[in-house]
Write an enzyme that holds these catalytic residues in place. Structure first.
Site, PDB file in Angstrom:
ATOM      1  N   LEU A  65      -0.580  -6.594  -8.001  1.00  0.00           N
ATOM      2  CA  LEU A  65      -0.941  -5.576  -9.014  1.00  0.00           C
ATOM      3  C   LEU A  65      -1.620  -4.441  -8.302  1.00  0.00           C
ATOM      4  O   LEU A  65      -2.073  -4.580  -6.895  1.00  0.00           O
ATOM      5  CB  LEU A  65      -1.841  -6.181  -9.855  1.00  0.00           C
ATOM      6  CG  LEU A  65      -1.172  -7.037 -10.753  1.00  0.00           C
ATOM      7  CD1 LEU A  65      -2.269  -8.084 -11.574  1.00  0.00           C
ATOM      8  CD2 LEU A  65      -0.476  -6.703 -11.986  1.00  0.00           C
ATOM      9  N   ARG A 123       3.879  -3.812   5.834  1.00  0.00           N
ATOM     10  CA  ARG A 123       5.051  -3.426   5.873  1.00  0.00           C
ATOM     11  C   ARG A 123       5.437  -2.810   4.493  1.00  0.00           C
ATOM     12  O   ARG A 123       4.428  -2.525   3.779  1.00  0.00           O
ATOM     13  CB  ARG A 123       6.228  -4.517   6.160  1.00  0.00           C
ATOM     14  CG  ARG A 123       6.198  -4.935   7.573  1.00  0.00           C
ATOM     15  CD  ARG A 123       7.101  -6.022   7.897  1.00  0.00           C
ATOM     16  NE  ARG A 123       6.642  -6.538   9.462  1.00  0.00           N
ATOM     17  CZ  ARG A 123       7.053  -7.783   9.948  1.00  0.00           C
ATOM     18  NH1 ARG A 123       8.000  -8.634   9.169  1.00  0.00           N
ATOM     19  NH2 ARG A 123       6.653  -8.034  11.191  1.00  0.00           N
ATOM     20  N   LYS A 171      -5.894  -7.109   6.154  1.00  0.00           N
ATOM     21  CA  LYS A 171      -4.890  -6.165   5.692  1.00  0.00           C
ATOM     22  C   LYS A 171      -5.747  -4.775   5.683  1.00  0.00           C
ATOM     23  O   LYS A 171      -5.018  -3.636   5.867  1.00  0.00           O
ATOM     24  CB  LYS A 171      -4.585  -6.592   4.223  1.00  0.00           C
ATOM     25  CG  LYS A 171      -3.871  -5.202   3.359  1.00  0.00           C
ATOM     26  CD  LYS A 171      -2.625  -5.089   3.664  1.00  0.00           C
ATOM     27  CE  LYS A 171      -2.167  -3.784   2.793  1.00  0.00           C
ATOM     28  NZ  LYS A 171      -0.750  -3.462   3.454  1.00  0.00           N
ATOM     29  N   ASN A 175      -4.546  -1.589   7.751  1.00  0.00           N
ATOM     30  CA  ASN A 175      -4.364  -0.220   7.074  1.00  0.00           C
ATOM     31  C   ASN A 175      -5.373   1.083   7.475  1.00  0.00           C
ATOM     32  O   ASN A 175      -4.681   2.247   7.707  1.00  0.00           O
ATOM     33  CB  ASN A 175      -4.658  -0.310   5.330  1.00  0.00           C
ATOM     34  CG  ASN A 175      -3.370  -0.981   4.687  1.00  0.00           C
ATOM     35  OD1 ASN A 175      -2.587  -1.533   5.482  1.00  0.00           O
ATOM     36  ND2 ASN A 175      -3.320  -0.861   3.558  1.00  0.00           N
ATOM     37  N   LYS A 240     -10.845  14.869  30.342  1.00  0.00           N
ATOM     38  CA  LYS A 240     -10.289  16.050  30.792  1.00  0.00           C
ATOM     39  C   LYS A 240      -8.904  16.554  30.195  1.00  0.00           C
ATOM     40  O   LYS A 240      -8.667  17.568  29.563  1.00  0.00           O
ATOM     41  CB  LYS A 240      -9.882  16.016  32.412  1.00  0.00           C
ATOM     42  CG  LYS A 240      -9.335  17.329  33.076  1.00  0.00           C
ATOM     43  CD  LYS A 240      -8.252  17.239  34.136  1.00  0.00           C
ATOM     44  CE  LYS A 240      -7.281  15.726  34.047  1.00  0.00           C
ATOM     45  NZ  LYS A 240      -6.173  15.906  34.575  1.00  0.00           N
TER      46      LYS A 240
END
Ligand code: NAD
Length: 291
Positions: A65, A123, A171, A175, A240
């Site tokens: 959901l 994925r 997870k 992300n 640098k």
């Protein structure tokens, strides 16, 4: 074959549920979208009118959901899963939501003698269709073992991250990295275009270096994670070069917010005497700052 109640058959949930059917399970689907349920029926699922009905007599119930609030609603709302879930069955939340919300839902179910585990996915919808998702699981080893054949219908990489709640936390860490690095990739390509470069040639170069191959795959395991801060590429040289790249971006007015945000980290490392250490020493700096 066992019955799987599948709640939420949207962009991700539908192809996942179809792969569960292909895996030989009986799928009983519920979604607030009648159109989604029509498609599920065409592919051999049975469909029901409530989340609670999806859970009745099911060995596994999957929720896929939008948020943890939707999951709590499907579990504890009217005609929710909590009332009908068998204590021997497993409720597996594969959605991406707030860990604290997941924990609260899991504890409330535990008080009812019922088990919720987290198994969010990595994925995209393409891998959901192909059954090649990466699934991050949090829960007791025995429950993970029981769920594994079902999860293997949906993913080709199942990683048991640890106890309940570690899957959803992993997870979000995943992300954080992928969502933030999306911006730096976009800025780098935009600086390349601003400098008049052939973008494909630039990408070919980036894919051959740490830039495209990624720190986690290259420098971190070789250096800071191995406890070796002898410079492969030292912090002061990175500082640098970051100044040089920012100047190149400024010349064409390209967006360079991520580089500008990165600058104080390298400056601070240099100020703290870390300038001659390997650039992956930035990890230690960030950990010190976090503590
Ligand atoms: P989606 O919006 O396409 O699907 C969600 C489904 O849930 C919809 O069909 C909706 O009608 C249904 N729904 C909403 N409330 C409901 C309720 N109370 N009861 C029953 N059904 C209900 O979203 P999605 O892209 O499939 O994503 C699902 C989850 O997976 C999200 O948490 C998302 O962050 C995560 N995720 C998505 C992707 C992606 O590439 N889309 C990748 C990894 C993880």
């Amino acid at each position: 074959m066992a019955t799987v109640g599948f709640i939420g058959v949207g962009v991700m949930g539908m192809p996942m549920a179809l792969n569960v059917i292909r895996g030989g399970y009986e799928v009983r689907a519920f979604d607030v979208s009648p159109a989604a349920l029509d498609v599920m029926r065409c592919h051999g699922a049975s469909t029901v009118d409530s989340a609670g009905q999806a859970a009745e007599g099911a060995a596994f119930v999957v929720t896929m959901l939008p948020t943890g609030e939707h999951v709590a609603e499907a579990v504890f709302g009217p005609e929710g899963v909590a009332a009908s879930l068998d204590p021997d069955s497993l409720l597996i939340d594969m959605s991406t939501g707030l860990p604290a919300r997941f924990d609260a839902t899991a504890r409330r179910l535990e008080d009812l003698g019922k088990t919720l585990m987290d198994a969010p996915v990595g994925r995209t919808s393409k891998e959901a269709e192909n059954g090649t998702l990466l699934i991050m699981v949090g829960g007791e080893a025995a429950d993970v073992g029981r769920a594994r054949p079902l999860l293997e219908c949906m993913g080709d990489t199942i990683i048991h991250c640890g106890p309940r709640g570690t899957g959803i936390r992993t997870k979000l860490v995943n992300n954080y990295l992928s969502i933030v690095s999306n911006i730096v990739v976009a800025e780098a390509l935009s600086i390349a275009e601003g400098a008049g470069l052939d973008r494909d040639k630039a990408i070919e170069v980036l894919m051959g270096t740490t830039a495209g191959r990624g720190h986690l795959a290259t420098t971190y395991p070789a250096k800071v994670l191995a406890g070796d801060l002898e410079p492969g590429f030292m912090v002061d040289l990175a500082l640098k070069d970051l100044h040089l790249a920012l100047q190149l971006g400024a010349d064409s007015g390209s967006s360079r917010s991520m580089g500008t945000s990165a600058l104080p980290f390298y400056e601070s490392a240099s100020d703290r005497g870390m300038g001659r250490l390997d650039w992956t020493a930035i990890y230690n700096l960030v950990r010190d700052m976090s503590a």
